[in-house]
Design an enzyme around this catalytic site. Structure first.
Site, PDB file in Angstrom:
ATOM      1  N   GLY A 116       5.855  55.542  58.719  1.00  6.52           N
ATOM      2  CA  GLY A 116       5.861  57.002  58.616  1.00  6.52           C
ATOM      3  C   GLY A 116       6.320  57.640  59.905  1.00  6.52           C
ATOM      4  O   GLY A 116       7.041  57.026  60.700  1.00  6.52           O
ATOM      5  N   HIS A 148      10.301  77.176  45.645  1.00  6.63           N
ATOM      6  CA  HIS A 148      11.609  77.157  44.979  1.00  6.63           C
ATOM      7  C   HIS A 148      12.802  77.158  45.945  1.00  6.63           C
ATOM      8  O   HIS A 148      12.804  77.815  46.967  1.00  6.63           O
ATOM      9  CB  HIS A 148      11.739  78.351  44.020  1.00  6.63           C
ATOM     10  N   HIS A 156      10.280  65.397  57.486  1.00  5.68           N
ATOM     11  CA  HIS A 156       8.885  65.131  57.085  1.00  5.68           C
ATOM     12  C   HIS A 156       8.159  66.460  56.946  1.00  5.68           C
ATOM     13  O   HIS A 156       8.025  67.204  57.924  1.00  5.68           O
ATOM     14  CB  HIS A 156       8.214  64.260  58.161  1.00  5.68           C
TER      15      HIS A 156
HETATM   16  C1  LIG Z   1      -0.768  61.471  57.169  1.00  7.03           C
HETATM   17  C2  LIG Z   1      -0.435  61.924  58.601  1.00  7.03           C
HETATM   18  O1  LIG Z   1      -1.238  61.836  59.454  1.00  7.03           O
HETATM   19  S1  LIG Z   1       1.149  62.529  58.858  1.00  7.03           S
HETATM   20  C3  LIG Z   1       1.099  63.202  60.514  1.00  7.03           C
HETATM   21  C4  LIG Z   1       0.964  64.710  60.529  1.00  7.03           C
HETATM   22  N1  LIG Z   1       0.722  65.155  61.918  1.00  7.03           N
HETATM   23  C5  LIG Z   1       1.292  66.259  62.412  1.00  7.03           C
HETATM   24  O2  LIG Z   1       1.982  66.992  61.731  1.00  7.03           O
HETATM   25  C6  LIG Z   1       1.026  66.483  63.861  1.00  7.03           C
HETATM   26  C7  LIG Z   1       2.163  67.249  64.520  1.00  7.03           C
HETATM   27  N2  LIG Z   1       1.975  67.211  65.972  1.00  7.03           N
HETATM   28  C8  LIG Z   1       1.480  68.227  66.695  1.00  7.03           C
HETATM   29  O3  LIG Z   1       1.157  69.310  66.195  1.00  7.03           O
HETATM   30  C9  LIG Z   1       1.340  67.920  68.191  1.00  7.03           C
HETATM   31  O4  LIG Z   1       0.182  68.571  68.667  1.00  7.03           O
HETATM   32  C10 LIG Z   1       2.625  68.343  68.978  1.00  7.03           C
HETATM   33  C11 LIG Z   1       3.733  67.332  68.646  1.00  7.03           C
HETATM   34  C12 LIG Z   1       3.052  69.742  68.633  1.00  7.03           C
HETATM   35  C13 LIG Z   1       2.348  68.330  70.476  1.00  7.03           C
HETATM   36  O5  LIG Z   1       2.001  67.063  70.884  1.00  7.03           O
HETATM   37  P1  LIG Z   1       2.162  66.680  72.449  1.00  7.03           P
HETATM   38  O6  LIG Z   1       3.595  66.744  72.840  1.00  7.03           O
HETATM   39  O7  LIG Z   1       1.424  65.389  72.629  1.00  7.03           O
HETATM   40  O8  LIG Z   1       1.492  67.881  73.209  1.00  7.03           O
HETATM   41  P2  LIG Z   1       0.044  67.993  73.875  1.00  7.03           P
HETATM   42  O9  LIG Z   1      -1.047  67.554  72.940  1.00  7.03           O
HETATM   43  O10 LIG Z   1       0.118  67.346  75.236  1.00  7.03           O
HETATM   44  O11 LIG Z   1      -0.094  69.566  74.076  1.00  7.03           O
HETATM   45  C14 LIG Z   1       0.827  70.300  74.889  1.00  7.03           C
HETATM   46  C15 LIG Z   1       0.441  71.746  74.801  1.00  7.03           C
HETATM   47  O12 LIG Z   1       0.717  72.238  73.464  1.00  7.03           O
HETATM   48  C16 LIG Z   1      -0.487  72.716  72.846  1.00  7.03           C
HETATM   49  N3  LIG Z   1      -0.456  72.293  71.455  1.00  7.03           N
HETATM   50  C17 LIG Z   1      -0.366  71.028  70.985  1.00  7.03           C
HETATM   51  N4  LIG Z   1      -0.361  71.028  69.644  1.00  7.03           N
HETATM   52  C18 LIG Z   1      -0.449  72.312  69.265  1.00  7.03           C
HETATM   53  C19 LIG Z   1      -0.501  72.922  67.999  1.00  7.03           C
HETATM   54  N5  LIG Z   1      -0.442  72.209  66.868  1.00  7.03           N
HETATM   55  N6  LIG Z   1      -0.569  74.276  67.943  1.00  7.03           N
HETATM   56  C20 LIG Z   1      -0.639  75.001  69.097  1.00  7.03           C
HETATM   57  N7  LIG Z   1      -0.587  74.458  70.336  1.00  7.03           N
HETATM   58  C21 LIG Z   1      -0.507  73.126  70.409  1.00  7.03           C
HETATM   59  C22 LIG Z   1      -1.626  72.075  73.632  1.00  7.03           C
HETATM   60  O13 LIG Z   1      -2.813  72.840  73.555  1.00  7.03           O
HETATM   61  C23 LIG Z   1      -1.055  72.020  75.015  1.00  7.03           C
HETATM   62  O14 LIG Z   1      -1.147  73.319  75.589  1.00  7.03           O
HETATM   63  P3  LIG Z   1      -1.386  73.515  77.195  1.00  7.03           P
HETATM   64  O15 LIG Z   1      -0.194  72.888  77.867  1.00  7.03           O
HETATM   65  O16 LIG Z   1      -1.452  75.001  77.356  1.00  7.03           O
HETATM   66  O17 LIG Z   1      -2.653  72.799  77.493  1.00  7.03           O
END
Ligand SMILES: CC(=O)SCCNC(=O)CCNC(=O)[C@H](O)C(C)(C)COP(=O)(O)OP(=O)(O)OC[C@H]1O[C@@H](n2cnc3c(N)ncnc32)[C@H](O)[C@@H]1OP(=O)(O)O
Length: 217
Positions: free
Chosen positions: A75, A145, A154
């Site tokens: 994934g 839609h 994804h």
């Molecule tokens: C079945 C399954 O599990 S499928 C998987 C589904 N998962 C997802 O969709 C997860 C998507 N990933 C995210 O949302 C992650 O948080 C990402 C990719 C946006 C960021 O990840 P990283 O690059 O590791 O960032 P990190 O955790 O170090 O955070 C960096 C900054 O962004 C902020 N931040 C991270 N995620 C979010 C979010 N979702 N919304 C708002 N702010 C966020 C953090 O608070 C941090 O802020 P700061 O610098 O002021 O302290």
């Protein structure tokens, strides 16, 4: 619907991978009644209940295209590069990765679904949607839609795309994110979990928050 889920329904399936996504795909294959020959993973240390480990990637060379379907169990949680690379390699080697649509997903008629697409349990896909190869519409996601979902994109669990949204190739729409109607999300862009997207997202950009703004760093 133009997906291929039923096209080769009698053929054995070989599952690629043994992590969390592979477990979900194994469950979907069982729900579809597909016979699974086994799974391929770097070691036999991971167990997928009821499915045998066939060996490492080397085994793929012994599987003649046309003798088994493959199902991608790798994934992505924001970076689709490994999944994309593996799909492209297998596709060009002549293997068939049919689209898989969970029987408990709700997919409208007239939806176009390319090879390798996976529509997971509880997802809802509305009329006029086009989904490119190897894309994932994950658990409980809503794609309304006329959306266009690019190759390898994804749409993560619980995300909601309103009507006429475009998601570019390789883009990730994070878990629980909301995208209002008519928005375009560029290729390889990332929408963070929980974001509310109300304006277009540039290719490769990473946006987060409510409303979504470009992330720093
Ligand atoms: C079945 C399954 O599990 S499928 C998987 C589904 N998962 C997802 O969709 C997860 C998507 N990933 C995210 O949302 C992650 O948080 C990402 C990719 C946006 C960021 O990840 P990283 O690059 O590791 O960032 P990190 O955790 O170090 O955070 C960096 C900054 O962004 C902020 N931040 C991270 N995620 C979010 C979010 N979702 N919304 C708002 N702010 C966020 C953090 O608070 C941090 O802020 P700061 O610098 O002021 O302290």
């Amino acid at each position: 619907m133009t997906h291929q889920a039923g096209d080769t329904a009698e053929r054995d399936v070989v599952l690629i991978g043994a992590g969390g996504h592979a477990h979900v795909v194994a469950d979907m294959l069982a729900a579809l009644g597909r016979p699974v020959r086994g799974f391929i993973a770097p070691t036999d240390s991971t167990v997928i209940e009821g499915i045998d480990w066939l060996g490492t990637d080397d085994v793929l060379a012994e599987i003649l295209p046309g003798t088994a379907d493959l199902a991608m169990g790798v994934g992505s949680a924001g970076d689709v590069s490994l999944r994309r690379r593996m799909f492209d390699g297998l596709h060009w080697a002549g293997h068939l990765l049919p689209a898989l649509v969970h029987p408990a997903a709700a997919v409208s008629g007239g939806v176009s679904i390319a090879p390798g697409v996976q529509v997971m349990l509880g997802a809802c896909v509305q009329a006029g949607v086009e989904i490119g190869c190897n894309a994932i519409i994950n658990t409980g996601a809503i794609v309304d839609h006329d959306c266009r979902i690019g190759d390898h994109a994804h749409v993560a669990p619980g995300a909601v795309l309103c009507g006429d949204v475009t998601v570019g190739d390789g883009a990730h729409v994070g878990a629980g994110a909301r995208v209002i109607q008519g928005i375009s999300i560029g290729e390889d862009a990332l929408v963070a979990a929980g974001a509310v997207v109300i304006s277009d997202v540039a290719p490769g950009a990473r946006v987060a928050g409510v409303p979504a703004k470009e992330m720093r760093g």
